[in-house]
Design an enzyme around this catalytic site. Structure first.
Site, PDB file in Angstrom:
ATOM      1  N   ARG A 157      34.018  33.752  37.839  1.00 18.33           N
ATOM      2  CA  ARG A 157      34.298  33.394  36.448  1.00 18.33           C
ATOM      3  C   ARG A 157      35.185  32.181  36.255  1.00 18.33           C
ATOM      4  O   ARG A 157      35.195  31.573  35.194  1.00 18.33           O
ATOM      5  CB  ARG A 157      34.903  34.615  35.741  1.00 18.33           C
ATOM      6  N   GLN A 167      14.838  27.835  32.114  1.00 21.99           N
ATOM      7  CA  GLN A 167      13.431  28.276  32.152  1.00 21.99           C
ATOM      8  C   GLN A 167      12.814  28.232  30.748  1.00 21.99           C
ATOM      9  O   GLN A 167      11.636  28.498  30.586  1.00 21.99           O
ATOM     10  CB  GLN A 167      13.337  29.696  32.722  1.00 21.99           C
ATOM     11  N   ARG A 180      32.179  34.929  49.829  1.00 17.96           N
ATOM     12  CA  ARG A 180      30.764  34.593  50.047  1.00 17.96           C
ATOM     13  C   ARG A 180      30.460  33.970  51.405  1.00 17.96           C
ATOM     14  O   ARG A 180      29.285  33.824  51.752  1.00 17.96           O
ATOM     15  CB  ARG A 180      30.273  33.661  48.927  1.00 17.96           C
TER      16      ARG A 180
HETATM   17  C1  LIG Z   1      29.379  41.447  49.487  1.00 18.13           C
HETATM   18  C2  LIG Z   1      29.395  41.532  47.999  1.00 18.13           C
HETATM   19  C3  LIG Z   1      28.726  42.559  47.365  1.00 18.13           C
HETATM   20  C4  LIG Z   1      28.745  42.670  45.972  1.00 18.13           C
HETATM   21  N1  LIG Z   1      28.072  43.695  45.377  1.00 18.13           N
HETATM   22  C5  LIG Z   1      28.078  43.811  44.036  1.00 18.13           C
HETATM   23  C6  LIG Z   1      27.396  44.890  43.387  1.00 18.13           C
HETATM   24  O1  LIG Z   1      26.778  45.721  44.019  1.00 18.13           O
HETATM   25  N2  LIG Z   1      27.434  44.953  42.028  1.00 18.13           N
HETATM   26  C7  LIG Z   1      28.136  44.048  41.276  1.00 18.13           C
HETATM   27  O2  LIG Z   1      28.147  44.148  40.048  1.00 18.13           O
HETATM   28  N3  LIG Z   1      28.787  43.022  41.870  1.00 18.13           N
HETATM   29  C8  LIG Z   1      28.791  42.887  43.212  1.00 18.13           C
HETATM   30  N4  LIG Z   1      29.459  41.835  43.794  1.00 18.13           N
HETATM   31  C9  LIG Z   1      30.141  40.851  42.937  1.00 18.13           C
HETATM   32  C10 LIG Z   1      31.662  41.107  42.920  1.00 18.13           C
HETATM   33  O3  LIG Z   1      31.937  42.420  42.477  1.00 18.13           O
HETATM   34  C11 LIG Z   1      32.367  40.106  41.997  1.00 18.13           C
HETATM   35  O4  LIG Z   1      31.912  40.244  40.670  1.00 18.13           O
HETATM   36  C12 LIG Z   1      32.140  38.674  42.402  1.00 18.13           C
HETATM   37  O5  LIG Z   1      32.243  38.526  43.781  1.00 18.13           O
HETATM   38  C13 LIG Z   1      33.156  37.780  41.688  1.00 18.13           C
HETATM   39  O6  LIG Z   1      34.401  37.933  42.321  1.00 18.13           O
HETATM   40  P1  LIG Z   1      35.789  38.147  41.579  1.00 18.13           P
HETATM   41  O7  LIG Z   1      35.609  39.038  40.418  1.00 18.13           O
HETATM   42  O8  LIG Z   1      36.826  38.528  42.588  1.00 18.13           O
HETATM   43  O9  LIG Z   1      36.230  36.721  41.240  1.00 18.13           O
HETATM   44  P2  LIG Z   1      36.104  35.556  40.184  1.00 18.13           P
HETATM   45  O10 LIG Z   1      35.318  35.869  38.981  1.00 18.13           O
HETATM   46  O11 LIG Z   1      35.672  34.413  41.038  1.00 18.13           O
HETATM   47  O12 LIG Z   1      37.617  35.401  39.751  1.00 18.13           O
HETATM   48  C14 LIG Z   1      38.612  35.014  40.682  1.00 18.13           C
HETATM   49  C15 LIG Z   1      39.809  35.915  40.535  1.00 18.13           C
HETATM   50  O13 LIG Z   1      40.361  35.729  39.227  1.00 18.13           O
HETATM   51  C16 LIG Z   1      40.887  36.970  38.745  1.00 18.13           C
HETATM   52  N5  LIG Z   1      40.145  37.360  37.551  1.00 18.13           N
HETATM   53  C17 LIG Z   1      39.033  36.766  37.046  1.00 18.13           C
HETATM   54  N6  LIG Z   1      38.666  37.374  35.906  1.00 18.13           N
HETATM   55  C18 LIG Z   1      39.552  38.371  35.692  1.00 18.13           C
HETATM   56  C19 LIG Z   1      39.681  39.356  34.698  1.00 18.13           C
HETATM   57  N7  LIG Z   1      38.839  39.476  33.681  1.00 18.13           N
HETATM   58  N8  LIG Z   1      40.721  40.206  34.770  1.00 18.13           N
HETATM   59  C20 LIG Z   1      41.608  40.122  35.775  1.00 18.13           C
HETATM   60  N9  LIG Z   1      41.534  39.232  36.791  1.00 18.13           N
HETATM   61  C21 LIG Z   1      40.519  38.360  36.740  1.00 18.13           C
HETATM   62  C22 LIG Z   1      40.708  37.970  39.885  1.00 18.13           C
HETATM   63  O14 LIG Z   1      41.856  37.980  40.690  1.00 18.13           O
HETATM   64  C23 LIG Z   1      39.532  37.411  40.647  1.00 18.13           C
HETATM   65  O15 LIG Z   1      39.474  37.843  42.003  1.00 18.13           O
HETATM   66  C24 LIG Z   1      29.447  41.704  45.181  1.00 18.13           C
HETATM   67  C25 LIG Z   1      30.118  40.671  45.836  1.00 18.13           C
HETATM   68  C26 LIG Z   1      30.093  40.559  47.221  1.00 18.13           C
HETATM   69  C27 LIG Z   1      30.816  39.414  47.888  1.00 18.13           C
END
Ligand SMILES: Cc1cc2nc3c(=O)[nH]c(=O)nc-3n(C[C@H](O)[C@H](O)[C@H](O)COP(=O)(O)OP(=O)(O)OC[C@H]3O[C@@H](n4cnc5c(N)ncnc54)[C@H](O)[C@@H]3O)c2cc1C
Length: 232
Positions: free
Chosen positions: A81, A90, A169
């Site tokens: 995000r 598309q 990733r």
């Molecule tokens: C191996 C793997 C498997 C996955 N499997 C699934 C799955 O089965 N289903 C699924 O839905 N998703 C899945 N995901 C996606 C995962 O759950 C995260 O949505 C995605 O990796 C984005 O990461 P993030 O939310 O840490 O970070 P980002 O969106 O990149 O944000 C970076 C950091 O900012 C902070 N942050 C951002 N927004 C907020 C907020 N609103 N509130 C508080 N802190 C915030 C957090 O510290 C976050 O770690 C998977 C990801 C991986 C790597």
């Protein structure tokens, strides 16, 4: 797929070093930036981020063109995000040939699987074209298109978010296509600002252990992964 680092903050290490010093020096950020040398900037950035004050590297920004990837990939990418995205639409760009789809290696390596995959995609292409000929708008005809459909996206992330993205990733637990993209992005970003991406890669590179615990893939050797990413 093709990954191109289109634009990035020039002198990113100097800028982040100056940002780090801004909190403790009496001068203005402009004065600090004008005076700081490369070695000092790198040393200060590493020290400050080592304390956990990682926000200083948010001042460096990187924009990548990610080309010829699947919609599977972009759906995963945009879950990150703290970034800006613009994706090929598309609604405006029509799909019409098999070249416009990504085939996973596990399918292209197996003749029988590849045959089923290609036949299904041909059928989808045909149906999509028929819908367009019937006057259905692209924005509705696209409902038939698969996750394999190729797309292009431009993404901008700051160095802190990129490091987090690489943690998640570049990991073996991540899906193959986004892992390939993340590793290529890391290589290109690290070339421009090595100090900002030292120890970047899957979480284990920085932590020294796998945070996935029991679900750590058996083939993962943390020491080898650390070596590989640190020398990238
Ligand atoms: C191996 C793997 C498997 C996955 N499997 C699934 C799955 O089965 N289903 C699924 O839905 N998703 C899945 N995901 C996606 C995962 O759950 C995260 O949505 C995605 O990796 C984005 O990461 P993030 O939310 O840490 O970070 P980002 O969106 O990149 O944000 C970076 C950091 O900012 C902070 N942050 C951002 N927004 C907020 C907020 N609103 N509130 C508080 N802190 C915030 C957090 O510290 C976050 O770690 C998977 C990801 C991986 C790597």
């Amino acid at each position: 797929m093709k990954i191109n680092l289109l634009r990035y903050t020039t002198d990113a290490e100097l800028l982040c070093g100056a940002a780090a010093l801004t909190s403790t020096r009496s001068g203005t950020p402009s004065e600090i930036l004008a005076k700081i040398d490369s070695e000092t900037a790198k040393r200060i950035t590493k020290r400050v981020t080592g304390y956990g004050h990682i926000s200083v590297i948010e001042h460096a920004s990187f924009t990548f063109s990610i080309e010829g990837v699947s919609r599977v990939l972009t759906h995963q990418l945009i879950r990150h995000r703290i970034a800006s995205y613009t994706q090929q639409s598309q609604r405006f760009v029509a799909y019409n040939t098999l070249e416009k789809y990504v085939t996973p290696p596990s399918i292209s390596e197996r003749m029988e699987a590849k045959k089923i995959f290609d036949e299904t995609l041909e059928k989808i292409s045909e149906t999509y074209q028929k819908l367009l000929k019937l006057g259905i708008k692209k924005e509705d005809a696209r409902f038939i298109l698969p996750n394999a459909a190729k797309t292009n996206i431009i993404v901008t992330m700051n160095a802190r978010e990129l490091r987090h993205f690489f943690n998640m990733r570049c990991c073996t637990r991540s899906q193959w296509e986004i892992r390939e993209v993340a590793i290529e992005m890391l290589k290109q970003a690290k070339k421009t600002a090595p100090a900002l991406f030292e120890n970047a890669g899957p979480s284990c590179v920085e932590l020294g252990y796998c945070p996935e615990g029991k679900i750590k893939p058996p083939e993962c050797n943390v020491e080898e992964i650390k070596k590989r990413f640190r020398s990238m």
